[in-house]
Design an enzyme around this catalytic site. Sequence first.
Site, PDB file in Angstrom:
ATOM      1  N   HIS A 108      75.864 103.246  15.597  1.00  0.00           N
ATOM      2  CA  HIS A 108      76.347 104.442  16.298  1.00  0.00           C
ATOM      3  C   HIS A 108      77.811 104.585  15.913  1.00  0.00           C
ATOM      4  CE1 HIS A 108      72.769 105.022  18.736  1.00  0.00           C
ATOM      5  NE2 HIS A 108      72.750 103.721  18.989  1.00  0.00           N
ATOM      6  N   HIS A 140      58.656  97.660  21.072  1.00  0.00           N
ATOM      7  CA  HIS A 140      59.830  97.522  21.938  1.00  0.00           C
ATOM      8  C   HIS A 140      59.273  97.285  23.336  1.00  0.00           C
ATOM      9  CE1 HIS A 140      64.080  98.547  23.183  1.00  0.00           C
ATOM     10  NE2 HIS A 140      63.426  98.463  24.333  1.00  0.00           N
ATOM     11  N   ASP A 196      67.685  94.667  14.019  1.00  0.00           N
ATOM     12  CA  ASP A 196      67.726  95.843  14.902  1.00  0.00           C
ATOM     13  C   ASP A 196      69.012  96.637  14.644  1.00  0.00           C
ATOM     14  OD1 ASP A 196      66.896  97.726  16.707  1.00  0.00           O
ATOM     15  OD2 ASP A 196      67.034  96.436  18.471  1.00  0.00           O
ATOM     16  N   ASN A 256      62.621 106.289  14.750  1.00  0.00           N
ATOM     17  CA  ASN A 256      63.346 107.179  15.671  1.00  0.00           C
ATOM     18  C   ASN A 256      64.494 107.901  14.962  1.00  0.00           C
ATOM     19  OD1 ASN A 256      64.665 104.683  15.497  1.00  0.00           O
ATOM     20  ND2 ASN A 256      65.520 104.801  17.550  1.00  0.00           N
ATOM     21  N   ARG A 263      68.862 105.979  10.486  1.00  0.00           N
ATOM     22  CA  ARG A 263      69.350 107.315  10.921  1.00  0.00           C
ATOM     23  C   ARG A 263      69.175 108.441   9.909  1.00  0.00           C
ATOM     24  NH1 ARG A 263      69.231 104.981  15.677  1.00  0.00           N
ATOM     25  NH2 ARG A 263      71.071 103.785  16.264  1.00  0.00           N
ATOM     26  N   HIS A 285      67.414 100.655  11.847  1.00  0.00           N
ATOM     27  CA  HIS A 285      67.432 102.081  12.221  1.00  0.00           C
ATOM     28  C   HIS A 285      68.483 102.764  11.348  1.00  0.00           C
ATOM     29  CE1 HIS A 285      65.218 101.495  16.105  1.00  0.00           C
ATOM     30  NE2 HIS A 285      65.819 100.315  16.099  1.00  0.00           N
ATOM     31  N   HIS A 324      62.716  91.978  19.117  1.00  0.00           N
ATOM     32  CA  HIS A 324      63.911  91.572  19.874  1.00  0.00           C
ATOM     33  C   HIS A 324      63.639  90.968  21.252  1.00  0.00           C
ATOM     34  CE1 HIS A 324      63.092  95.542  21.440  1.00  0.00           C
ATOM     35  NE2 HIS A 324      63.709  96.182  20.478  1.00  0.00           N
TER      36      HIS A 324
HETATM   37  O1  DOR Z   1      69.673  99.473  21.533  1.00  0.00           O
HETATM   38  C1  DOR Z   1      68.818 100.032  20.876  1.00  0.00           C
HETATM   39  N1  DOR Z   1      69.150 100.912  19.912  1.00  0.00           N
HETATM   40  N2  DOR Z   1      67.545  99.758  21.124  1.00  0.00           N
HETATM   41  C2  DOR Z   1      66.557 100.484  20.562  1.00  0.00           C
HETATM   42  O2  DOR Z   1      65.420 100.252  20.875  1.00  0.00           O
HETATM   43  C3  DOR Z   1      66.859 101.582  19.625  1.00  0.00           C
HETATM   44  C4  DOR Z   1      68.171 101.400  19.018  1.00  0.00           C
HETATM   45  C5  DOR Z   1      68.679 102.639  18.325  1.00  0.00           C
HETATM   46  O3  DOR Z   1      67.926 103.240  17.546  1.00  0.00           O
HETATM   47  O4  DOR Z   1      69.827 103.025  18.556  1.00  0.00           O
HETATM   48 ZN    ZN Z   2      65.154  98.817  17.229  1.00  0.00          ZN
HETATM   49 ZN    ZN Z   3      63.776  98.261  20.243  1.00  0.00          ZN
END
Ligand code: DOR
Ligand code: ZN
Ligand code: ZN
Length: 417
Positions: free
Chosen positions: A288, A173, A284, A89, A59, A57, A218
């Site tokens: 953040h 997921h 994964d 996402n 961002r 991910h 996962h």
């Molecule tokens: O913990 C998670 N973070 N699970 C997810 O499915 C998405 C991911 C995120 O994009 O932060």
């Molecule tokens: Zn993910």
């Molecule tokens: Zn996920």
Amino acid sequence: MDLVLEGRAFVKGKLSNWCIGIEDGKMVQVAKHLRGDERRDYSDMLILPASIDPHVHFRDPGMTQKEDFSTGTLAAAFGGVGCVLDMPNTLPPAVKRSDLLEKKEIIARKAWVDYGLFAGCVPGSRIEDMAPHAVGFKLFMGSSTGKLLVTDDGEIARIARQVKATGKVLSVHAEDEGLIQKSEEGSLEDHLRNRPARAEVAAIERLARLDCRVNVCHVSSAEGLAALEGKPFTKEITAHHLLLDRSSGRGAYAKVNPPLRTRDDRLALLQAFIGGKFDMIGSDHAPHTIEDKEREFDTAPSGMPGVETTVPMLLAMVKKGSLPLEVLVRAMAERPAEIFGLNKGAIEEGKDADLIVVDPRAVAGIKVNNLHSKCGWTLFEGYDAIFPRATYVRGRAVVEDGDIAGEREGRDVVAGK
Ligand code: DOR
Ligand code: ZN
Ligand code: ZN
């Protein structure tokens, strides 16, 4: 021959001395002796296929204070990953053809390694329109970071039918939204209580009614693993579900979906992984900011970084003798290439020359200051790891000896199809 790499290479399931001849980014000859314009002698090291991380991910666009395609792919290169598959996402989410094309425009020329983009499935999404631009499709059955969620079985069946027609994979997921509680959380225990293993099992059972290529992302529980037995899905596992559990501490930093579970869950997953029962290891990687993770537990976002640390930690396990090398190579490179149809993932004539050079003596503790993700933290500080000495993408060294060695020449693996 443009370049010849020489070393103990992992070819056809075993290590032995080989010369790998590279031309125009591809391996054109794998032989005992080769001449080349430029030679690199790695004869005291291992040469493995670079990893393909089927789940990151990054961002970008929209949350580039957490990560962008440049920092994410640089972290990947330092962690032995030559190709990443990025989840939808982002902001805006990649759920329409135009979103995918715009995202491609934004990230073009930023990438240090190759990449593919997942198209997100939402109610009403036009799967066929997105297919030519996506490496695969992503479905969230339970809510997590972002707003992508499909809960209706009829809609999920429609998505699966249309994904099947594209021949691509639906990465899922698998947590059943109906079994996820939303009670206020103050700890990892509370998070685990809100998102029980039965939510994973229920989602897997619902997927069993579908007729398309499903990859379960996962897998996080022993029950989930048992539910997958005999089902025609591919299975993906993360390093954090193998190495951490609810007792590992670190509060909201360790908050992730699906959650870290019990030690017994972790050991069951680890045993299955070591036994070769998982198809793929995916990080994964969900960066953040520290600021986000320092919020109250309940409102802190879920997810943790991992693209740079996953392969190095597993290589250290191989060195220790606790993980067979062939199991690792299969899960980090061969299977992701097969599953997503990439001309990568193995040292073989005709494949992209995506390679890593590994010095098995170079075991060292992970230090966050040496990592390249923008997020600036890791749950794996001090864990044993072997970072690759070099990562090659299509025959060019991107990183070597702890430094950037190349240019941002990462390409979209789906472009032009
Ligand atoms: O913990 C998670 N973070 N699970 C997810 O499915 C998405 C991911 C995120 O994009 O932060
Ligand atoms: Zn993910
Ligand atoms: Zn996920």
